[in-house]
Design an enzyme around this catalytic site. Structure first.
Site, PDB file in Angstrom:
ATOM      1  N   GLU A 214      -4.101  -4.760  -7.088  1.00  0.00           N
ATOM      2  CA  GLU A 214      -3.239  -3.504  -6.713  1.00  0.00           C
ATOM      3  C   GLU A 214      -2.041  -4.028  -5.918  1.00  0.00           C
ATOM      4  O   GLU A 214      -1.738  -4.758  -5.113  1.00  0.00           O
ATOM      5  CB  GLU A 214      -4.064  -2.497  -5.614  1.00  0.00           C
ATOM      6  N   LYS A 230      -7.260   4.197  -6.564  1.00  0.00           N
ATOM      7  CA  LYS A 230      -8.154   4.701  -5.692  1.00  0.00           C
ATOM      8  C   LYS A 230      -9.097   5.506  -6.436  1.00  0.00           C
ATOM      9  O   LYS A 230      -8.746   6.277  -7.592  1.00  0.00           O
ATOM     10  CB  LYS A 230      -7.513   5.933  -4.882  1.00  0.00           C
TER      11      LYS A 230
END
Length: 408
Positions: A214, A230
């Site tokens: 990420e 997410k």
């Protein structure tokens, strides 16, 4: 007290492996010139102190939107950039937010930066072997029942309107003997580890390895961007369909995208913020995860200190609103986040690239530490959240145990 070290007075930091996000052309050529470290117990503003250190070492961190001359004030023209690690706790200090419990690896600084120069390829140091590596049993800092209870307490806080979403993280550790270097490199090499790398100190007191996929924040070619992740499902065809169809996961994801848009919009010197990509499904090890891309042009001067205050701690591992979520995290998590959920990456002469230190482990000489968690919304199922955290931790544990000569 802030500690800054120069290679003329201290042993250089041996590269345990490629530093996270280091340019490919620099691999196996890193030699530490100077080191900066700051602990939660130290005084001063870590964002400003760090910026001053890096600026004094020839990096254009007071205006990240422009490229810098690669020459250094002290004549070291072969500087290639700097590794940077910022803990979640340091991020809380930077924005005057509630800090969590004490770190289980207090030997690791909360801010750590290494200025690298190029040495001969393959130097310094020699290959390290994993002779006698043995990993003991894992011990979690809370039981599955306590984890599920924390999730339920967050759901109750959401029901009261205190918060909209909170990321809840658990910790586990295991004793080890032997040289952990090869195990750390295996973690860094996990599939999908965009920021895969290893970083540690000169004395060998601690090291960390990340397999993070990420992007917390990247500055390149006049734009600043973030790629929040997410939403998680098993990396099967059915798992992909389920992730794409999940209203709960999409709502959780969009909430964090809005938070990240707000974080970038608060930066001075940025233009209109846009969402370039929304809810794209990517793979990390055996998991599907949903990722978006949020960006803005840099129309004015943006310094490193301002950037860190805007994005740290990362929205996808805190929640919304961020400050209220951090209050919940401090109240619910019994063990600090240590090296996890912070920022980890590279500052070069023409770009900055910091990953979020999820899927990250640390060693402190006697134990290895790992963290995993997930975002909690009103619709979260406590048992499913416990299972999701275990799924995220699984590849890290497997990589660490692979070379265990005694078994676990």
């Amino acid at each position: 007290m802030v500690h800054a070290q120069g290679s003329g007075d201290h042993s250089p930091v041996p590269p345990l492996g490629a530093p996270p996000a280091a340019p490919t052309a620099c691999r196996a050529r890193h030699h530490a010139l100077r080191v900066f470290q700051w602990y939660r117990s130290d005084s001063g503003d870590p964002a400003e102190l760090l910026t001053g250190f890096l600026a004094a070492n020839g990096l254009a961190v007071r205006n990240l939107g422009r490229s810098a001359d690669k020459s250094r004030p002290d004549g070291h023209s072969d500087i290639c950039g700097a590794s940077l690690y910022v803990s979640a706790d340091a991020g809380c200090v930077m924005i005057n937010a509630t800090s969590g419990a004490a770190s289980p690896v207090p030997v690791v600084p909360d801010v750590y930066a290494v200025v690298w120069v190029h040495a001969g390829r393959g130097a310094p140091g020699s290959p390290q072997h994993e002779t006698g590596w043995q990993l003991g049993p894992w011990r979690a800092s809370w039981t599955p029942e306590q984890h599920a209870d924390a999730v339920e307490q967050v759901r109750e806080a959401i029901g009261r309107g205190d918060v909209y979403q909170v990321n809840v993280v658990g910790h586990a550790c295991a004793p080890y003997v032997g040289n952990p270097t090869a195990a750390l490199r295996r973690v860094a090499a996990l599939p999908g580890a965009k920021y895969g790398g290893v970083l540690g100190d000169a004395a060998g007191r601690w090291a960390l390895a990340t397999a993070s996929p990420e992007t917390l924040v990247e500055v390149r070619d006049g734009r600043v961007l973030t790629r929040p992740i997410k939403g998680t499902r098993p990396a099967t065809a059915a798992g992909r369909r389920e992730l794409l169809a999940s209203a709960k996961e999409r709502a959780e994801h969009v909430m964090i995208v809005d938070l990240e848009r707000n974080d970038l919009a608060r930066l001075p010197g940025t233009g209109p913020v846009r969402v370039d990509e929304l809810f794209a499904v990517r793979r990390w090890c055996g998991l599907w995860q949903a990722e978006s891309v949020v960006s803005a042009p840099l129309d004015g001067d943006v310094g490193l200190a301002e950037l860190l205050r805007a994005v740290c701690p990362g929205g996808s591992v805190t929640g919304a609103p961020k400050l209220a979520a951090l209050d919940q995290i401090a109240a619910r998590e019994p063990v600090g986040r240590g090296v996890s959920m912070g920022a980890l990456g590279w500052i070069g002469h023409d770009h900055l690239d910091l990953g979020l230190s999820i899927r990250t482990v640390a060693v402190d000489g006697t134990r290895v530490h790992a963290w995993a968690g997930g975002g909690i919304t009103a619709d979260s199922d406590p048992q499913a959240e416990v299972a999701e955290a275990a799924a995220k931790a699984g590849p890290l544990r497997a990589a660490l145990e692979m070379g265990d000569t005694a078994g676990t």
